[in-house]
Structure formats: C-alpha cells, structure tokens
Design a protein around this motif. Structure first.
Motif, mmCIF file in Angstrom:
data_model
loop_
_atom_site.group_PDB
_atom_site.id
_atom_site.type_symbol
_atom_site.label_atom_id
_atom_site.label_comp_id
_atom_site.label_asym_id
_atom_site.label_seq_id
_atom_site.Cartn_x
_atom_site.Cartn_y
_atom_site.Cartn_z
ATOM 1 N N GLY A 38 3.897 6.648 -17.676
ATOM 2 C CA GLY A 38 4.232 5.741 -16.596
ATOM 3 C C GLY A 38 3.019 5.334 -15.780
ATOM 4 O O GLY A 38 1.872 5.497 -16.205
ATOM 5 N N ARG A 39 3.302 4.824 -14.587
ATOM 6 C CA ARG A 39 2.211 4.431 -13.706
ATOM 7 C C ARG A 39 2.676 4.562 -12.262
ATOM 8 O O ARG A 39 3.806 4.198 -11.932
ATOM 9 C CB ARG A 39 1.772 2.994 -13.979
ATOM 10 N N THR A 40 1.819 5.082 -11.406
ATOM 11 C CA THR A 40 2.105 5.218 -9.980
ATOM 12 C C THR A 40 0.904 4.705 -9.202
ATOM 13 O O THR A 40 -0.216 5.162 -9.426
ATOM 14 C CB THR A 40 2.364 6.693 -9.604
ATOM 15 N N VAL A 41 1.127 3.766 -8.314
ATOM 16 C CA VAL A 41 0.032 3.221 -7.509
ATOM 17 C C VAL A 41 0.431 3.184 -6.046
ATOM 18 O O VAL A 41 1.620 3.209 -5.694
ATOM 19 C CB VAL A 41 -0.382 1.802 -7.960
ATOM 20 N N PHE A 42 -0.571 3.130 -5.201
ATOM 21 C CA PHE A 42 -0.369 2.994 -3.767
ATOM 22 C C PHE A 42 -0.916 1.654 -3.312
ATOM 23 O O PHE A 42 -1.961 1.204 -3.780
ATOM 24 C CB PHE A 42 -1.107 4.108 -3.013
ATOM 25 N N LEU A 43 -0.246 1.063 -2.366
ATOM 26 C CA LEU A 43 -0.681 -0.189 -1.768
ATOM 27 C C LEU A 43 -0.584 -0.055 -0.257
ATOM 28 O O LEU A 43 0.472 0.309 0.265
ATOM 29 C CB LEU A 43 0.225 -1.340 -2.243
ATOM 30 N N ARG A 44 -1.665 -0.318 0.429
ATOM 31 C CA ARG A 44 -1.600 -0.338 1.883
ATOM 32 C C ARG A 44 -1.236 -1.746 2.332
ATOM 33 O O ARG A 44 -1.964 -2.708 2.096
ATOM 34 C CB ARG A 44 -2.921 0.076 2.527
ATOM 35 N N ALA A 45 -0.067 -1.864 2.945
ATOM 36 C CA ALA A 45 0.424 -3.155 3.403
ATOM 37 C C ALA A 45 1.466 -2.918 4.484
ATOM 38 O O ALA A 45 1.989 -1.817 4.635
ATOM 39 C CB ALA A 45 1.025 -3.959 2.251
ATOM 40 N N ASP A 46 1.763 -3.976 5.222
ATOM 41 C CA ASP A 46 2.686 -3.903 6.348
ATOM 42 C C ASP A 46 4.029 -4.480 5.946
ATOM 43 O O ASP A 46 4.120 -5.645 5.553
ATOM 44 C CB ASP A 46 2.095 -4.681 7.531
ATOM 45 N N VAL A 47 5.074 -3.673 6.034
ATOM 46 C CA VAL A 47 6.414 -4.128 5.665
ATOM 47 C C VAL A 47 6.854 -5.311 6.525
ATOM 48 O O VAL A 47 7.640 -6.148 6.069
ATOM 49 C CB VAL A 47 7.417 -2.966 5.788
ATOM 50 N N ALA A 48 6.327 -5.405 7.732
ATOM 51 C CA ALA A 48 6.668 -6.530 8.602
ATOM 52 C C ALA A 48 6.166 -7.861 8.043
ATOM 53 O O ALA A 48 6.597 -8.925 8.483
ATOM 54 C CB ALA A 48 6.082 -6.316 10.001
ATOM 55 N N GLN A 49 5.283 -7.785 7.052
ATOM 56 C CA GLN A 49 4.770 -8.980 6.377
ATOM 57 C C GLN A 49 5.048 -8.839 4.882
ATOM 58 O O GLN A 49 4.151 -8.548 4.087
ATOM 59 C CB GLN A 49 3.273 -9.139 6.644
ATOM 60 N N PRO A 50 6.292 -9.014 4.477
ATOM 61 C CA PRO A 50 6.673 -8.741 3.084
ATOM 62 C C PRO A 50 5.893 -9.550 2.065
ATOM 63 O O PRO A 50 5.676 -9.092 0.941
ATOM 64 C CB PRO A 50 8.166 -9.064 3.046
ATOM 65 N N GLU A 51 5.443 -10.747 2.442
ATOM 66 C CA GLU A 51 4.676 -11.540 1.485
ATOM 67 C C GLU A 51 3.364 -10.867 1.109
ATOM 68 O O GLU A 51 2.848 -11.050 -0.001
ATOM 69 C CB GLU A 51 4.416 -12.944 2.040
ATOM 70 N N SER A 52 2.808 -10.037 2.042
ATOM 71 C CA SER A 52 1.564 -9.329 1.728
ATOM 72 C C SER A 52 1.790 -8.288 0.642
ATOM 73 O O SER A 52 0.852 -7.915 -0.077
ATOM 74 C CB SER A 52 0.999 -8.663 2.989
ATOM 75 N N ILE A 53 3.012 -7.824 0.514
ATOM 76 C CA ILE A 53 3.375 -6.874 -0.540
ATOM 77 C C ILE A 53 3.648 -7.617 -1.835
ATOM 78 O O ILE A 53 3.092 -7.310 -2.897
ATOM 79 C CB ILE A 53 4.611 -6.059 -0.113
ATOM 80 N N LEU A 54 4.494 -8.632 -1.746
ATOM 81 C CA LEU A 54 4.932 -9.346 -2.940
ATOM 82 C C LEU A 54 3.810 -10.121 -3.608
ATOM 83 O O LEU A 54 3.824 -10.318 -4.829
ATOM 84 C CB LEU A 54 6.077 -10.293 -2.569
ATOM 85 N N ASP A 55 2.825 -10.561 -2.831
ATOM 86 C CA ASP A 55 1.708 -11.332 -3.388
ATOM 87 C C ASP A 55 0.548 -10.454 -3.837
ATOM 88 O O ASP A 55 -0.455 -10.960 -4.352
ATOM 89 C CB ASP A 55 1.188 -12.340 -2.351
ATOM 90 N N SER A 56 0.669 -9.155 -3.648
ATOM 91 C CA SER A 56 -0.428 -8.246 -3.965
ATOM 92 C C SER A 56 -0.664 -8.146 -5.471
ATOM 93 O O SER A 56 0.276 -7.979 -6.256
ATOM 94 C CB SER A 56 -0.131 -6.853 -3.403
ATOM 95 N N ALA A 57 -1.930 -8.193 -5.854
ATOM 96 C CA ALA A 57 -2.274 -8.014 -7.266
ATOM 97 C C ALA A 57 -1.916 -6.608 -7.735
ATOM 98 O O ALA A 57 -1.567 -6.401 -8.905
ATOM 99 C CB ALA A 57 -3.764 -8.276 -7.472
#
Length: 272
Positions: free
Chosen positions: A125-144
């Motif tokens: 499998g694969r497990t990764v971490f992303l530092r982003a703010d849930v209050a800005q969901p597009e910053s999560i969804l647009d993340s590479a």
C-alpha cells in the motif's frame, strides 16, 4: 512519507493545541506542558472527556474496518489526523486490505514530526501525509500529494473524526464537507464523528470557555445538526447514533451500552 517539510520553530508551544490535548486525553506523550495544563482543566470540569476520546477512537477503528472489509474501500482520506496513536487508520485499513492507500491531512506541524516514525505503510500500500488546512478544502483536493496517491475517479473513504465541532457555523462546516464530497466518486463514503452539547449546561459552558481561552472554538451540535453533514448520502445502519452504539463489537455487554453516556454522535454514509 510526508507531503510537507517544516522547521522546528513552526511548532507553536505558546498556547494549547486541540490535537495535543486529545493526545493527552488518550494517555499519549506527544504534547507540551501547556497542552497538559489545558487538558487537565477540561478534565476537572468534564471527567468524562477521556472516555469520550477513547470512544471516538474505537468508532474510527470499527468504521474503518467496516469500510475496508464490507464496503470494499481501498482508498482513505483522513482529515484532522492528529497525533499518531497506534493502531491508526492506515493500520486498521491495511490490516484488512494490505494494498490500501491513505492520505493523512493535518495543519499542525507536530503531527508531521512523528509521521515517518509511526505511520509506515505496508509494502503493497501507500501512506502519505499532507499539511493543509481543512478550512480550505481546495488546498487538499488540488494537492499533487493527494493526486499522486489517491485515484479520485474511484471510491474513497473520507474520515472526519472529532474535527467539525471545531468549526463554528460562520466557518461554513457543512459547505466544507460538501466541497470535499463533491470531488469524490460515487460509491465513496463519509465517516464522521462530532461532539454534541453536554446535557449539563455548567459543564458545557465551562468546557467551551476553557477552549475559547486557549484560542479554540468548540461547537457541540444536536443529532439533527450532525445528521445534516450526511444530507444527500445513504446512511448505513444504524444511521446517526451515539458512537458506542454504532455497530458495537458482538461481545459488548448490552447493559453496558445502555448505561454508557457519551456526548458524541457518529455516522457512516455512502455517496450515491
């Protein structure tokens, strides 16, 4: 693997943080003295908070296991991950499906401090971490990082555990969740837990004020208000329910279920 690099001086130790306080409630060691002091104040006003935290954690385990084993979910997006506490979501999911892929998201850099040490994926499998703010969901969804790990054309398990009660109505919590769900494929699931107002108004007001003094907003919502997060989705039985009553383990004592009181509603629902 993480999706963000940071400096040690980015960790704010001048005031408590909800994730570090939650770690303290669970008996962890990843917190600072200021977090311990704030958590102890909450525990003095609300003795049931540690049971609340443990119950929330147990729901996450059961919901994740159900999604992997029964719903066939192979991808998970966990928002507001908090301090890694074993077993974490990826360990539950990959214990059922070794090739499951998980993206953890949190805004607190201290979470990332422990990511590589505690959140190692299975080889398949694969497990990764992303530092982003849930209050800005597009910053999560647009993340590479997210796009390289999850295939959003296939179903995803979206996990929001004990997170949305930190978003007051003016922060548009329902809109945030809807924005995230809109980006996911049909057949995806939302697993959510949310604090509800304590029936004791003095406890409720005291805890709310303690968090406010620490720079955090906490909003307990009623069962109907929690159910709004699942609008347009197909709720899985037993619907929106108290956390300890959501698909309890078969060997759970019914009498214990009946007498346990936990101010936490949960649900799991499918996107049609």
């Amino acid at each position: 693997m993480t999706g963000y690099s940071f400096r040690a001086d980015e960790i704010d130790t001048s005031r408590p943080h909800s994730a570090r306080m939650y770690d303290y409630y669970l008996g962890g060691k990843t917190h600072y003295e200021i977090d311990a002091q704030a958590a102890e104040s909450v525990m003095a006003a609300w003795p049931g908070v540690q049971q609340w935290a443990r119950t929330n954690r147990a729901f996450m385990h059961r919901a994740t296991r159900w999604l992997a084993a029964e719903a066939g979910i192979r991808q998970f997006l966990d928002l507001g991950t908090g301090i890694p506490t074993e077993p974490n979501l990826h360990q539950i999911a990959q214990g059922v499906v070794p090739d499951a892929r998980i993206v953890y998201v949190d805004h607190d850099p201290i979470v990332l401090t422990y990511a590589d040490a505690l959140l190692n994926s299975t080889p398949e499998g694969r497990t990764v971490f992303l530092r982003a703010d849930v209050a800005q969901p597009e910053s999560i969804l647009d993340s590479a990082v997210l796009r390289d790990t999850l295939d959003l054309t296939e179903p995803v398990g979206l996990s929001l555990n004990a997170l949305m009660h930190f978003f007051p109505d003016e922060a548009n919590p329902y809109g945030i969740v809807q924005h995230l769900l809109d980006a996911l494929a049909p057949g995806s699931y939302l697993a959510l837990s949310h604090g509800v107002p304590d029936p004791d108004s003095q406890v409720r007001d005291t805890v709310t004020e303690l968090y406010r003094r620490s720079g955090m907003t906490v909003v307990g919502r009623t069962k109907n208000q929690v159910a709004r997060f699942f609008d347009g989705l197909e709720l899985i039985e037993p619907g929106v329910e108290m956390a300890h009553r959501w698909r309890p383990a078969p060997d759970t004592d019914p009498a214990e279920l009946a007498r346990t009181k936990v101010s936490l509603y949960v649900g799991v629902a499918r996107k049609p």
